[in-house]
Design an enzyme around this catalytic site. Sequence first.
Site, mmCIF file in Angstrom:
data_model
loop_
_atom_site.group_PDB
_atom_site.id
_atom_site.type_symbol
_atom_site.label_atom_id
_atom_site.label_comp_id
_atom_site.label_asym_id
_atom_site.label_seq_id
_atom_site.Cartn_x
_atom_site.Cartn_y
_atom_site.Cartn_z
ATOM 1 N N GLY A 9 0.846 -1.204 0.000
ATOM 2 C CA GLY A 9 0.000 0.000 0.000
ATOM 3 C C GLY A 9 0.874 1.245 0.000
ATOM 4 N N CYS A 44 -7.660 12.973 0.038
ATOM 5 C CA CYS A 44 -8.637 13.858 0.696
ATOM 6 C C CYS A 44 -8.887 15.112 -0.142
ATOM 7 C CB CYS A 44 -8.148 14.263 2.082
ATOM 8 S SG CYS A 44 -7.576 12.868 3.050
ATOM 9 N N ALA A 119 -0.816 -1.859 4.576
ATOM 10 C CA ALA A 119 -1.375 -0.496 4.494
ATOM 11 C C ALA A 119 -2.293 -0.450 3.287
ATOM 12 C CB ALA A 119 -0.245 0.515 4.352
ATOM 13 N N THR A 120 -3.220 -1.424 3.249
ATOM 14 C CA THR A 120 -4.011 -1.634 2.037
ATOM 15 C C THR A 120 -5.295 -0.808 1.977
ATOM 16 O OG1 THR A 120 -4.801 -3.607 3.181
ATOM 17 C CG2 THR A 120 -3.160 -3.938 1.457
ATOM 18 N N ALA A 122 -8.986 0.857 2.227
ATOM 19 C CA ALA A 122 -10.350 0.342 2.127
ATOM 20 C C ALA A 122 -10.891 0.641 0.731
ATOM 21 C CB ALA A 122 -11.230 1.005 3.188
ATOM 22 N N ALA A 291 0.076 -3.354 10.845
ATOM 23 C CA ALA A 291 -0.963 -2.839 9.939
ATOM 24 C C ALA A 291 -1.501 -1.540 10.505
ATOM 25 C CB ALA A 291 -2.097 -3.858 9.786
ATOM 26 N N TYR A 439 -8.200 34.032 25.022
ATOM 27 C CA TYR A 439 -9.230 35.025 24.722
ATOM 28 C C TYR A 439 -8.628 36.350 24.271
ATOM 29 C CZ TYR A 439 -12.390 38.941 25.503
ATOM 30 O OH TYR A 439 -13.096 40.097 25.338
HETATM 31 C C1 LIG Z 1 -12.662 11.586 -1.523
HETATM 32 C C2 LIG Z 1 -12.019 11.348 -0.201
HETATM 33 C C3 LIG Z 1 -11.920 12.391 0.703
HETATM 34 C C4 LIG Z 1 -11.329 12.177 1.948
HETATM 35 N N1 LIG Z 1 -11.224 13.223 2.829
HETATM 36 C C5 LIG Z 1 -10.619 13.054 4.020
HETATM 37 C C6 LIG Z 1 -10.435 14.148 4.898
HETATM 38 O O1 LIG Z 1 -10.812 15.282 4.598
HETATM 39 N N2 LIG Z 1 -9.824 13.919 6.090
HETATM 40 C C7 LIG Z 1 -9.364 12.679 6.445
HETATM 41 O O2 LIG Z 1 -8.786 12.536 7.530
HETATM 42 N N3 LIG Z 1 -9.514 11.614 5.608
HETATM 43 C C8 LIG Z 1 -10.129 11.771 4.420
HETATM 44 N N4 LIG Z 1 -10.257 10.708 3.559
HETATM 45 C C9 LIG Z 1 -9.800 9.366 3.977
HETATM 46 C C10 LIG Z 1 -8.328 9.128 3.694
HETATM 47 O O3 LIG Z 1 -8.048 9.377 2.356
HETATM 48 C C11 LIG Z 1 -7.983 7.697 4.043
HETATM 49 O O4 LIG Z 1 -8.284 7.493 5.393
HETATM 50 C C12 LIG Z 1 -6.512 7.380 3.822
HETATM 51 O O5 LIG Z 1 -6.168 7.506 2.485
HETATM 52 C C13 LIG Z 1 -6.213 5.948 4.269
HETATM 53 O O6 LIG Z 1 -4.889 5.665 4.039
HETATM 54 P P1 LIG Z 1 -4.354 4.166 3.891
HETATM 55 O O7 LIG Z 1 -2.909 4.284 3.638
HETATM 56 O O8 LIG Z 1 -4.836 3.372 5.028
HETATM 57 O O9 LIG Z 1 -5.101 3.571 2.618
HETATM 58 P P2 LIG Z 1 -5.268 4.102 1.140
HETATM 59 O O10 LIG Z 1 -4.975 5.534 1.043
HETATM 60 O O11 LIG Z 1 -6.606 3.638 0.688
HETATM 61 O O12 LIG Z 1 -4.166 3.309 0.322
HETATM 62 C C14 LIG Z 1 -4.228 1.915 0.205
HETATM 63 C C15 LIG Z 1 -3.436 1.470 -1.018
HETATM 64 O O13 LIG Z 1 -3.263 0.068 -0.906
HETATM 65 C C16 LIG Z 1 -3.351 -0.490 -2.208
HETATM 66 N N5 LIG Z 1 -3.698 -1.912 -2.080
HETATM 67 C C17 LIG Z 1 -4.817 -2.453 -1.553
HETATM 68 N N6 LIG Z 1 -4.765 -3.787 -1.615
HETATM 69 C C18 LIG Z 1 -3.594 -4.103 -2.195
HETATM 70 C C19 LIG Z 1 -2.960 -5.338 -2.550
HETATM 71 N N7 LIG Z 1 -3.519 -6.525 -2.305
HETATM 72 N N8 LIG Z 1 -1.748 -5.273 -3.143
HETATM 73 C C20 LIG Z 1 -1.149 -4.084 -3.420
HETATM 74 N N9 LIG Z 1 -1.719 -2.905 -3.118
HETATM 75 C C21 LIG Z 1 -2.910 -2.912 -2.498
HETATM 76 C C22 LIG Z 1 -4.442 0.321 -2.873
HETATM 77 O O14 LIG Z 1 -4.295 0.259 -4.278
HETATM 78 C C23 LIG Z 1 -4.161 1.725 -2.331
HETATM 79 O O15 LIG Z 1 -3.359 2.443 -3.231
HETATM 80 C C24 LIG Z 1 -10.841 10.889 2.294
HETATM 81 C C25 LIG Z 1 -10.942 9.832 1.368
HETATM 82 C C26 LIG Z 1 -11.520 10.058 0.140
HETATM 83 C C27 LIG Z 1 -11.625 8.915 -0.839
#
Ligand SMILES: Cc1cc2nc3c(=O)[nH]c(=O)nc-3n(C[C@H](O)[C@H](O)[C@H](O)COP(=O)(O)OP(=O)(O)OC[C@H]3O[C@@H](n4cnc5c(N)ncnc54)[C@H](O)[C@@H]3O)c2cc1C
Length: 568
Positions: A9, A44, A119-120, A122, A291, A439
Amino acid sequence: MGKRIVIVGAVALGPKVACRLRRLDPEAEITVVDRDSLISYGGCGIPYYVGGDIPDIEGLCSTSSHALRDPEFFRRSKGVDILPRVEALGIDRQAKKLQVRHLDTGKEESLDYDKLVIATGATPFKPPIPGADFPMVFTVSNLHSARDIKEKISKGQVEKAVVIGAGAIGIEMAEALTDLWGIETTVVEMADQVLPAALGKNMSRIIENQLEKNDVKVMLSEKVEEIVGDPESGVTAVRTGSGTLDCDMVVMSAGVRPNTLFAKESGLACGRSGALLVDRGMRTTDPHIYAGGDCVELRNLVNGENMTMPLGSLANRQGRIIANNIYGRASKFKGTVGTFCIKVFDMAAAKAGLTFAQARDIGYDPVHSLVAQPDRAHFYPASKLMYIHLIADRKTRKILGIEAIGSQGDAVKSRVDSVAPLLQAGIDVDEVCVLETGYAPPFASAMDIINNAGNVLDNILEGKNITMDPVDFIRAFEKNEIQVLDVRDQNEIEPFIKKYGKRWMNIPQAELRDRLDEVPGDRPVCLVCGTGARSYECQVLLSQNGFDNICNVQGGHAMLLATAPKFV
Ligand SMILES: Cc1cc2nc3c(=O)[nH]c(=O)nc-3n(C[C@H](O)[C@H](O)[C@H](O)COP(=O)(O)OP(=O)(O)OC[C@H]3O[C@@H](n4cnc5c(N)ncnc54)[C@H](O)[C@@H]3O)c2cc1C
């Protein structure tokens, strides 16, 4: 040879672990794989890219010094190998090998690790609705869908859109479609309010009005039954329980599900949500596998239960903890109170902790105050009304949650941020009454709105302040169950008397002592004033004089205006 660290991820948590670890350990061999071709971007920011605030997609993939965060950047600047288009398939935990497939060539291989990080993230949940796979039906999860959506819009292919789900992403996308592009947008939500996981009923009404005011149609308690169209040309409408909405684009934002399949198959334990279980060091049930981010369950620090909280803010912080622990510097991530904020056109909302409904559903006996007050000294020219919702447990007086809405986002966020860290320590109402905040008139009032929210809640818990919520008030008024006694000055309320006649009485606060005999004693009387302060004093006066069927509207006219502008 250094430790072999493999990370799956490469968007938020993954790169954070990799870069922190490299700074700690120059010897480690760090490899990050991601099945996507695009890596390390600010997801985000997607709604702001679609809405035009961020003109180019590169803005979401660059550092603050405008360097593109691609594999070359990570290799040269950070000493980290990122392999895009490589999918993790399984883990041989005994041999400490990660099985992967190179998606462009089909080649499969094993990567040896000493420590593995999952770090995959959702994946957006696609409700099983007929037509969900038609062209022009999008979920918003990565830059590919962001680019597709913006391309269709900018080519003028979208006149009407339906957003399914009124959570944070749904609302942000509705704003993005409407604000710049002028697309006729309808948000369809199954629950009876927007932001059901973040706000209470009264506060959510303010956001619903804000959406409607900005030409976003909101349909609540409504289920989408079918997406109408065809697999070639795309969607033409959405059919709900109560009718059909014509549209040429559908955005689905119905929540997310953790990506844990290969981890689960390797025997790592998952919680009820399907997300991985981790300890405070972010270790899974295998001590060599960490994780974090959207694919794990976290401890809710208000009630101690596990939950998922898909927030980039949390993912980044957990990344540092994981890197520290892999390096050997023991660090803990205790959990979260779900601190969250959102911009909705020219308003902002923020929250931390449990909503009233969540608190009730898990067995608390919640009590709440709703306060409307200027966000800075009332005499300071830039002051604007702000609304706070504070929730506590009746028995223990422990604060369970806080919500804020206002037009000055920094003021809104600062109020919630000041309480959020204390929620995990189990702060009670009395501590909020005296919570110390800075304040000066340009920033706050001497008695901050937070303190007043605590004071009101204290009075409610003491049984001194007998309140009615704005939404309940309107329902009771419409059913003719209550008599209104408005205690503002006559000039403030003339329109109400004109509109509602005798049902909206007026006795100004200054005259009430001398006119007690005019207060109806034979039916429930609900007091109203500007923000709830005068009506509270009047209610105390009436209670002291033997009136026992009196209450006052929380937040007064200001809250009514914000929650039900058509009513007032
Ligand atoms: C439109 C939008 C707006 C958002 N706004 C906010 C906000 O304002 N504030 C906030 O705090 N959060 C926000 N979020 C949430 C935030 O983006 C996520 O919480 C954050 O990206 C999670 O990070 P992560 O590294 O856990 O996973 P992700 O960023 O989802 O990255 C996971 C990666 O793992 C890869 N992956 C998955 N499975 C596999 C596999 N089997 N093999 C190889 N690669 C794999 C995926 O391709 C992906 O690239 C928003 C999300 C979205 C979609």
